[in-house]
Design an enzyme around this catalytic site. Structure first.
Site, short mmCIF file in Angstrom:
data_model
loop_
_atom_site.label_atom_id
_atom_site.label_comp_id
_atom_site.label_asym_id
_atom_site.label_seq_id
_atom_site.Cartn_x
_atom_site.Cartn_y
_atom_site.Cartn_z
CB THR A 197 -0.82 0.02 1.31
OG1 THR A 197 -1.71 -1.09 1.30
CG2 THR A 197 -1.61 1.29 1.50
NE ARG A 225 -8.44 -7.99 2.74
CZ ARG A 225 -7.40 -7.18 2.77
NH1 ARG A 225 -7.24 -6.28 1.83
NH2 ARG A 225 -6.52 -7.24 3.73
CB VAL A 226 -12.91 -3.53 2.68
CG1 VAL A 226 -12.30 -2.19 3.09
CG2 VAL A 226 -13.84 -3.32 1.49
N GLY A 227 -9.63 -4.10 3.24
CA GLY A 227 -8.57 -4.18 4.25
C GLY A 227 -8.57 -2.96 5.17
CG ASP A 228 -4.75 -1.92 6.72
OD1 ASP A 228 -4.81 -2.54 5.63
OD2 ASP A 228 -3.72 -1.37 7.13
N GLY A 249 0.72 -3.78 4.95
CA GLY A 249 0.84 -5.17 5.36
C GLY A 249 -0.54 -5.80 5.51
CB VAL A 250 -1.59 -9.03 6.93
CG1 VAL A 250 -2.91 -9.76 7.17
CG2 VAL A 250 -0.69 -9.85 6.02
N GLY A 251 -3.83 -6.29 6.36
CA GLY A 251 -4.77 -5.33 6.92
C GLY A 251 -5.61 -5.87 8.05
N1 ASP Z 1 -2.81 -3.17 4.00
C1 ASP Z 1 -3.22 -3.61 2.70
C2 ASP Z 1 -4.47 -4.44 2.83
O1 ASP Z 1 -4.57 -5.24 3.76
C3 ASP Z 1 -2.20 -4.37 1.97
C4 ASP Z 1 -0.77 -3.98 2.19
O2 ASP Z 1 -0.46 -2.85 2.52
O3 ASP Z 1 0.13 -4.81 2.02
O4 ASP Z 1 -5.33 -4.33 1.99
#
Ligand code: ASP
Length: 337
Positions: A197, A225-228, A249-251
């Site tokens: 991101t 799916r919606v992340g952070d 990263g992993v939202g």
């Molecule tokens: N944070 C983003 C999401 O989870 C992905 C990322 O930044 O790697 O959608």
């Protein structure tokens, strides 16, 4: 008592002497001694910062700077994790998430937006043209079109090929840990990272902070799916009294800990940006030690003084910095593992 007219004359004369050089929402902004600076996540932050710096160095606002900056990453078709050219969901739809926040706490956001190449600008319109903070899916698309944005196909040939490769393996479960140093990146078509991101934070010469965050999210994610990244407080948070923070990263893990809000609150309690980012990362470790080992999450933060810092779970998290002394600078964030 001073006659009213004389009093007003005095105020107007005084105002004319002040070094005013921008307006925001009808408000005149006064220059402060603050040195402008812009920071953003990952290697692609370097090019994005450059654009943001063009705005900041010409007495522009932090808000205009972060919007212009992250649009560079959104427009870069070789970037598979942001904007047009981003990898699609597991059904082949490119769906984008973005949010923006200014120094007054105004914010706008879009989630699962399809067919619009610059979700950050739609997020800004949500902030400025609606009474709401977040629009998603069909409604967000309808709003964007009403606002004059062009609908287009965001799936590039490259990304389509990668998706079709991925379909062969029928890995219908999203892969969440591609950035882990132990993970075999060759498993993904093209050896590409499958999520990242751009989160950007800027401080302007008026002493104001703003931030922007935009992504295509997890490659081959579940539809919807919606992340952070578009969630105010998770992917981005700005408090002009304290500082701002953004995440990558992993939202899912960032949302569970409301990471960016946490970083700002920790800075409010006196931590430096890097200490606050480290503490937020440790919160994830504490809550889910086994998960934390296998995924990447990184935070980037800035305080009101323009001091900045970052911290990640895994090594390899880079961030870009641009101010009057540093152009094109890229740093490695410290990490837990
Ligand atoms: N944070 C983003 C999401 O989870 C992905 C990322 O930044 O790697 O959608």
């Amino acid at each position: 008592m001073e006659p009213r007219r004389k009093f007003l004359k005095k105020i107007i004369a005084g105002t004319a002497l002040l070094p005013l050089s921008a307006t925001y929402g009808g408000e005149l902004l006064r220059k402060k001694s603050t040195k402008p600076i812009v920071i953003s996540t990952w290697d692609f932050g370097v090019a994005a910062n450059k654009k943001a710096w063009e705005v900041l160095s010409r007495s522009g606002t932090a808000l205009d700077a972060v919007e212009a900056g992250v649009r560079v990453a959104e427009a870069d078709l070789s970037n598979k994790t942001v904007g047009k050219g981003g990898y699609p969901d597991r059904d082949g739809n490119v769906s984008l998430d973005a949010c923006i926040m200014d120094h007054e706490g105004n914010c706008g956001s879009v989630g699962a937006l399809e067919h619009i190449a610059h979700p950050i600008s739609v997020a800004r319109k949500v902030m400025e043209e609606t009474p709401h903070v977040m629009l998603v899916g069909e409604g967000a698309l309808q709003f964007a079109i009403d606002q004059g944005f062009q609908a287009e196909d965001l799936l590039t040939e490259d990304s389509k090929e990668a998706w079709q490769e991925w379909l062969k393996e029928k890995q219908y479960t999203p892969i969440m840990n591609i950035e882990n140093k132990h993970f075999n990146k060759e498993l993904l078509p093209g050896g590409q990272y499958n999520h990242d991101t751009i989160g950007m934070l800027a401080l302007d010469e008026f002493g104001n902070l703003s931030g922007a965050c935009t992504t295509s999210g997890m490659a081959f994610k579940m539809r919807g799916r919606v992340g952070d990244s578009p969630i105010i407080g998770a992917g981005l948070y700005v408090d002009n009294e304290v500082g701002g923070a953004t995440s990558t990263g992993v939202g899912e893990e960032v949302m569970r800990t409301v990471g960016s809000f946490l970083v700002v609150e920790l800075m409010r309690q006196g931590m430096s940006p890097e200490q606050a980012c480290k503490e937020a990362v440790l919160r994830i470790v504490k809550k889910k030690p086994n998960v934390a080992r296998e995924i990447q999450v990184g935070f980037l933060a800035i305080n009101k003084k323009g001091e900045y810092g970052a911290y990640a779970l895994q090594e390899g998290f880079t961030f870009a910095v641009c101010d009057e002394n540093k152009q094109d600078s890229l740093f490695d964030g410290n990490s837990i593992y």
